[in-house]
Design an enzyme around this catalytic site. Structure first.
Site, PDB file in Angstrom:
ATOM      1  N   LYS A  42       0.893  -1.247  -0.047  1.00  0.00           N
ATOM      2  CA  LYS A  42      -0.035  -0.065   0.086  1.00  0.00           C
ATOM      3  C   LYS A  42       0.973   1.331  -0.025  1.00  0.00           C
ATOM      4  O   LYS A  42       0.648   2.260  -0.737  1.00  0.00           O
ATOM      5  CB  LYS A  42      -1.031  -0.097   1.174  1.00  0.00           C
ATOM      6  CG  LYS A  42      -2.152  -0.917   1.266  1.00  0.00           C
ATOM      7  CD  LYS A  42      -2.685  -1.268   2.409  1.00  0.00           C
ATOM      8  CE  LYS A  42      -3.754  -2.398   2.261  1.00  0.00           C
ATOM      9  NZ  LYS A  42      -4.473  -2.967   3.466  1.00  0.00           N
ATOM     10  N   GLN A  92      -4.302  -1.281   9.577  1.00  0.00           N
ATOM     11  CA  GLN A  92      -4.284  -2.831   8.998  1.00  0.00           C
ATOM     12  C   GLN A  92      -4.772  -3.743   9.788  1.00  0.00           C
ATOM     13  O   GLN A  92      -4.586  -3.759  11.063  1.00  0.00           O
ATOM     14  CB  GLN A  92      -2.935  -3.002   8.597  1.00  0.00           C
ATOM     15  CG  GLN A  92      -2.632  -4.593   7.836  1.00  0.00           C
ATOM     16  CD  GLN A  92      -3.374  -4.423   6.448  1.00  0.00           C
ATOM     17  OE1 GLN A  92      -3.134  -3.543   5.791  1.00  0.00           O
ATOM     18  NE2 GLN A  92      -4.246  -5.456   6.251  1.00  0.00           N
ATOM     19  N   ASP A  99     -11.057   2.728   3.952  1.00  0.00           N
ATOM     20  CA  ASP A  99     -11.382   1.261   4.018  1.00  0.00           C
ATOM     21  C   ASP A  99     -12.834   0.993   3.903  1.00  0.00           C
ATOM     22  O   ASP A  99     -13.266  -0.117   3.442  1.00  0.00           O
ATOM     23  CB  ASP A  99     -10.952   0.575   5.119  1.00  0.00           C
ATOM     24  CG  ASP A  99      -9.498  -0.439   4.909  1.00  0.00           C
ATOM     25  OD1 ASP A  99      -9.508  -0.705   3.780  1.00  0.00           O
ATOM     26  OD2 ASP A  99      -8.940  -1.202   6.005  1.00  0.00           O
TER      27      ASP A  99
END
Ligand code: NAP
Length: 297
Positions: free
Chosen positions: A54, A98, A121
């Site tokens: 990412k 994460q 997200d």
């Protein structure tokens, strides 16, 4: 005849070029760089590799990016304090924590702590609720990537029977909701299957588009799919190590056998995975553009 292989690498590459152009325009016109912070807790090897990818992509696309790597024993309060710092930081438009987090941290509380305007997200309940009513601010990245793969590959969803195997909050449920909306790139009839589904194959065999996110290697076999269907394999299963020391991956679908029967199929790796990261970047770009709009730009 062997199926058409839907390459997530190619489609993601096209979208990344579009993002790059938009980033340059945003920079030259408004002097704004999309800003992304990734927050990693602990040393889970899969999480480290996802965050590394990412960060690499963010840099390649010209984003402003910050990488926070926190020790495994950080407290929930310390983590939420950090999230709050980035909630208030104007240079940061997207906050990515994460998952999974260590057991002593409540993931739900952490997701709740992210400002929904920076929830790139798409996991915050505000964004999930907006998705349900067809007014999403940010789509969760993997379902968003699946939908874009279908659209960009010219696979018609309108009127199609989509069967989704898996009902997780991050893949199964949101993609099912997205594809049944009365909207472009959707408007499908959707069936959701899970572990309590009786006779799974009787459902999967009726799918025009079969989306599999169940987390078990090669669980979907050729006899479970309809001839001429499109199969999207979301699964990522580590089944060993390659000669050069990398994780050997396979999907939830028996790719070699199924590809002989269907119209189109995504490979693992190289299918949904590259799309997920790209959609995170698209969401961060969108978040940055929203700040310009909100300032009347
Ligand atoms: P998850 O949270 O473990 O959910 C799995 C779902 O599949 C559950 O709803 C479960 O049903 C259902 N299921 C499991 N075994 C089944 C079976 N034999 N028959 C029918 N349903 C079954 O998994 P997830 O987070 O959605 O991830 C699924 C897979 O996608 C994993 O391999 C993951 O690594 C991969 N993934 C890939 C990406 C990407 O970017 N490529 C992103 C996210 C996830 P119950 O609800 O009844 O337990």
């Amino acid at each position: 005849m062997s199926a058409r292989i839907i390459s997530g690498i190619e489609v993601a590459g096209e979208i990344r070029q579009e993002i790059k152009r938009d980033v340059e325009a945003l920079k030259s016109r408004y002097h704004i760089e999309p800003g992304l912070v990734t927050i990693l807790v602990g040393n889970n090897p899969a999480s480290i590799s996802y965050v590394t990818a990412k960060q690499k992509t963010a840099k390649e696309l010209g984003f402003y990016s910050i990488e926070e790597n926190l020790r495994e024993d950080i407290t929930q309060e310390e983590l939420i304090f950090m999230i709050d710092k980035y909630n208030k930081d104007d240079r940061i438009h997207g906050i990515l924590v994460q998952m999974p987090l260590p057991k002593h941290i409540n993931e739900r509380e952490v997701i709740y702590a992210i400002n929904p305007d920076k929830d790139v997200d798409g996991f915050h309940p505000v964004n999930m609720g907006r998705l349900l009513i067809g007014e999403a601010l940010f789509y969760p990245c993997t379902p968003y990537g699946i939908q874009q793969l279908l659209i960009k590959s010219g696979i018609e969803t309108e009127g199609a029977h989509v069967v989704v195997v898996g009902r997780s909050n991050i893949v199964g449920k949101p993609i099912a909701i997205m594809l049944c909306q009365k909207a472009k790139g959707a408007n499908a009839t959707v069936t959701i299957c899970h572990t309590a589904t009786k006779d799974l194959a009787s459902h999967t065999k009726r799918a025009d588009i079969l989306i599999v996110a169940l987390g078990s290697p090669k669980a979907i076999t050729a006899d479970m799919v309809k001839e001429g269907a499109t199969v999207i394999d979301v699964g990522v299963n580590r089944i060993g190590v390659t000669p050069d020391g990398k994780a050997k991956l396979c999907g939830d679908v028996d790719f070699e056998a199924v590809k002989e029967k269907v119209y189109a199929i995504t490979p693992v790796p190289g299918g949904v995975g590259p799309m997920t990261i790209t959609m995170l970047m698209l969401n961060t770009l969108k978040a940055a553009k929203r700040t310009v709009e909100m300032q009347g730009g």
